[in-house]
Each structure stands twice: as structure tokens, then as C-alpha cells.
Scaffold this motif. Structure first.
Motif, mmCIF file in Angstrom:
data_model
loop_
_atom_site.group_PDB
_atom_site.id
_atom_site.type_symbol
_atom_site.label_atom_id
_atom_site.label_comp_id
_atom_site.label_asym_id
_atom_site.label_seq_id
_atom_site.Cartn_x
_atom_site.Cartn_y
_atom_site.Cartn_z
ATOM 1 N N LYS A 49 45.501 46.865 88.959
ATOM 2 C CA LYS A 49 44.882 47.028 90.279
ATOM 3 C C LYS A 49 44.207 45.747 90.753
ATOM 4 O O LYS A 49 43.604 45.027 89.968
ATOM 5 N N ILE A 50 44.316 45.537 92.058
ATOM 6 C CA ILE A 50 43.576 44.481 92.739
ATOM 7 C C ILE A 50 42.530 45.178 93.591
ATOM 8 O O ILE A 50 42.840 46.098 94.359
ATOM 9 N N ALA A 51 41.278 44.764 93.446
ATOM 10 C CA ALA A 51 40.188 45.334 94.239
ATOM 11 C C ALA A 51 40.067 44.547 95.542
ATOM 12 O O ALA A 51 40.067 43.320 95.538
ATOM 13 N N VAL A 52 39.971 45.271 96.652
ATOM 14 C CA VAL A 52 39.795 44.661 97.966
ATOM 15 C C VAL A 52 38.410 45.069 98.457
ATOM 16 O O VAL A 52 38.135 46.266 98.623
ATOM 17 N N PHE A 53 37.536 44.093 98.655
ATOM 18 C CA PHE A 53 36.132 44.329 98.992
ATOM 19 C C PHE A 53 35.849 44.038 100.455
ATOM 20 O O PHE A 53 36.443 43.141 101.042
ATOM 21 N N GLN A 91 28.984 43.591 104.010
ATOM 22 C CA GLN A 91 28.219 44.130 105.143
ATOM 23 C C GLN A 91 28.603 43.419 106.435
ATOM 24 O O GLN A 91 28.566 44.010 107.505
ATOM 25 N N GLU A 92 28.991 42.134 106.316
ATOM 26 C CA GLU A 92 29.359 41.324 107.484
ATOM 27 C C GLU A 92 30.853 41.417 107.803
ATOM 28 O O GLU A 92 31.378 40.615 108.571
ATOM 29 N N ASP A 93 31.559 42.375 107.191
ATOM 30 C CA ASP A 93 32.988 42.614 107.415
ATOM 31 C C ASP A 93 33.898 41.500 106.913
ATOM 32 O O ASP A 93 35.029 41.357 107.363
ATOM 33 N N GLN A 94 33.438 40.722 105.937
ATOM 34 C CA GLN A 94 34.325 39.785 105.267
ATOM 35 C C GLN A 94 35.135 40.582 104.254
ATOM 36 O O GLN A 94 34.636 41.535 103.653
ATOM 37 N N ILE A 95 36.391 40.178 104.056
ATOM 38 C CA ILE A 95 37.281 40.866 103.124
ATOM 39 C C ILE A 95 37.697 39.891 102.024
ATOM 40 O O ILE A 95 38.062 38.744 102.299
ATOM 41 N N PHE A 96 37.627 40.366 100.778
ATOM 42 C CA PHE A 96 37.993 39.568 99.610
ATOM 43 C C PHE A 96 38.845 40.416 98.677
ATOM 44 O O PHE A 96 38.727 41.642 98.671
ATOM 45 N N ALA A 97 39.670 39.751 97.863
ATOM 46 C CA ALA A 97 40.481 40.466 96.868
ATOM 47 C C ALA A 97 40.372 39.760 95.532
ATOM 48 O O ALA A 97 40.393 38.529 95.467
ATOM 49 N N MET A 98 40.252 40.553 94.466
ATOM 50 C CA MET A 98 40.199 40.006 93.111
ATOM 51 C C MET A 98 40.669 41.044 92.115
ATOM 52 O O MET A 98 40.822 42.215 92.459
ATOM 53 N N GLU A 99 40.910 40.592 90.887
ATOM 54 C CA GLU A 99 41.269 41.522 89.824
ATOM 55 C C GLU A 99 40.217 42.623 89.754
ATOM 56 O O GLU A 99 39.040 42.371 89.989
ATOM 57 N N ASN A 100 40.639 43.808 89.408
ATOM 58 C CA ASN A 100 39.704 44.936 89.357
ATOM 59 C C ASN A 100 39.153 45.160 87.953
ATOM 60 O O ASN A 100 38.841 46.266 87.573
ATOM 61 N N ARG A 101 39.035 44.100 87.180
ATOM 62 C CA ARG A 101 38.490 44.313 85.839
ATOM 63 C C ARG A 101 37.600 43.155 85.434
ATOM 64 O O ARG A 101 37.952 41.987 85.553
ATOM 65 N N CYS A 102 36.435 43.516 84.972
ATOM 66 C CA CYS A 102 35.477 42.554 84.454
ATOM 67 C C CYS A 102 36.012 42.022 83.127
ATOM 68 O O CYS A 102 36.518 42.804 82.313
ATOM 69 N N PRO A 103 35.908 40.706 82.865
ATOM 70 C CA PRO A 103 36.421 40.174 81.614
ATOM 71 C C PRO A 103 35.608 40.602 80.379
ATOM 72 O O PRO A 103 36.069 40.465 79.264
ATOM 73 N N HIS A 104 34.444 41.147 80.597
ATOM 74 C CA HIS A 104 33.595 41.545 79.479
ATOM 75 C C HIS A 104 34.112 42.792 78.777
ATOM 76 O O HIS A 104 34.470 42.765 77.616
ATOM 77 N N ARG A 105 34.187 43.899 79.492
ATOM 78 C CA ARG A 105 34.656 45.162 78.907
ATOM 79 C C ARG A 105 35.611 45.897 79.842
ATOM 80 O O ARG A 105 35.684 47.117 79.825
ATOM 81 N N ASN A 106 36.293 45.130 80.676
ATOM 82 C CA ASN A 106 37.267 45.689 81.633
ATOM 83 C C ASN A 106 36.641 46.672 82.613
ATOM 84 O O ASN A 106 37.301 47.605 83.064
ATOM 85 N N GLY A 107 35.374 46.482 82.938
ATOM 86 C CA GLY A 107 34.706 47.346 83.916
ATOM 87 C C GLY A 107 35.417 47.300 85.255
ATOM 88 O O GLY A 107 35.909 46.242 85.672
ATOM 89 N N PRO A 108 35.506 48.430 85.962
ATOM 90 C CA PRO A 108 36.179 48.487 87.262
ATOM 91 C C PRO A 108 35.305 47.872 88.357
ATOM 92 O O PRO A 108 34.389 48.514 88.871
ATOM 93 N N LEU A 109 35.575 46.639 88.718
ATOM 94 C CA LEU A 109 34.744 45.947 89.706
ATOM 95 C C LEU A 109 34.720 46.652 91.051
ATOM 96 O O LEU A 109 33.733 46.565 91.775
ATOM 97 N N SER A 110 35.786 47.378 91.379
ATOM 98 C CA SER A 110 35.813 48.107 92.658
ATOM 99 C C SER A 110 34.730 49.175 92.727
ATOM 100 O O SER A 110 34.384 49.634 93.804
ATOM 101 N N GLU A 111 34.179 49.566 91.585
ATOM 102 C CA GLU A 111 33.103 50.557 91.546
ATOM 103 C C GLU A 111 31.729 49.907 91.463
ATOM 104 O O GLU A 111 30.711 50.583 91.333
ATOM 105 N N GLY A 112 31.704 48.573 91.547
ATOM 106 C CA GLY A 112 30.448 47.836 91.469
ATOM 107 C C GLY A 112 29.712 47.808 92.793
ATOM 108 O O GLY A 112 30.172 48.330 93.806
ATOM 109 N N ILE A 113 28.552 47.172 92.767
ATOM 110 C CA ILE A 113 27.709 47.049 93.956
ATOM 111 C C ILE A 113 28.019 45.728 94.639
ATOM 112 O O ILE A 113 27.937 44.664 94.013
ATOM 113 N N VAL A 114 28.390 45.797 95.923
ATOM 114 C CA VAL A 114 28.664 44.604 96.716
ATOM 115 C C VAL A 114 27.368 44.189 97.400
ATOM 116 O O VAL A 114 26.720 44.998 98.067
#
Length: 110
Positions: free
Chosen positions: A27-31, A34-57
Motif C-alpha cells: 500500500k501507498i498512503a496518500v495524505f 489541513q492546508e489541502d496539500q497532498i503527499f504519497a509515501m509507503e504505508n509502513r514505518c521502518p521500525h515495526r511496519n506501523g501503518p502510517l496511514s493511521e497516524g496523526i497528520v
């Protein structure tokens, strides 16, 4: 010349939230900030593969929901820790429609 593939509408992503795009390699996370900027990155933290899409922006960063590592949405680099980072991907937004470079889907599959 970059070919772009439409992956959705900006309004489908809540402000300070994310949605995922499935690729052959994961999965690629698309963020959306608040200012409507859009970014895309891998959806996994390199530490323990945490789902970044579920993180706090916050601002142009996201905090991993598992262990609070913070990543810059622009560069993918971890902030405040020398742990590398995650891969980011080119995104374009035209009239509220979000596009990802077509080569991303091919490269992600390698």
C-alpha cells in the motif's frame, strides 16, 4: 514525460488524514494536510511496519501510530531520529483530482 494515473478526489481524504492505494507490492498512503496539500509515501514505518496511514497528520508530517516516530511527508525522512525514512512518490492535483505518476505503480511492483 510523466504519465499520470488518477487515483481519486481530494475530498475523499479527510483533512489531516489519509487513504491507501493498493499496488502489487503493498500500500501507498496518500495524505491530505489541513492546508489541502497532498503527499504519497509507503504505508509502513521502518521500525515495526506501523501503518502510517493511521497516524496523526500535523503540518507536513505524520506520526506513526505504533511508536510515535515522525516522518516528513515531503521527503519521507524520520524527524528527530537517525533511522532513515520511507519512500515518497510524486503526486499531482488538478481540479481536485489526485494523480500519481504511472511509473510509481511499476516501480512499486519491483
Amino acid at each position: 514525460m510523466t504519465n499520470w494515473i488518477e487515483i481519486g478526489n481530494i475530498n475523499a481524504i479527510p483533512r489531516r488524514g489519509a487513504r491507501c492505494v493498493n499496488t502489487p507490492s503493498g500500500k501507498i498512503a496518500v495524505f491530505r494536510t489541513q492546508e489541502d496539500q497532498i503527499f504519497a509515501m509507503e504505508n509502513r514505518c521502518p521500525h515495526r511496519n506501523g501503518p502510517l496511514s493511521e497516524g496523526i497528520v500535523h503540518g507536513a508530517s505524520v506520526t506513526c501510530p505504533l511508536h510515535n516516530w515522525v516522518f516528513d511527508l515531503t521527503t519521507g525522512k524520520a524527524l528527530g531520529a537517525d533511522v532513515g525514512g520511507v519512500r515518497t512518490f510524486p503526486i499531482d492535483v488538478v481540479d481536485g483530482r489526485i494523480f500519481i505518476a504511472s511509473e510509481v505503480l511499476a516501480v512499486a511492483a519491483e
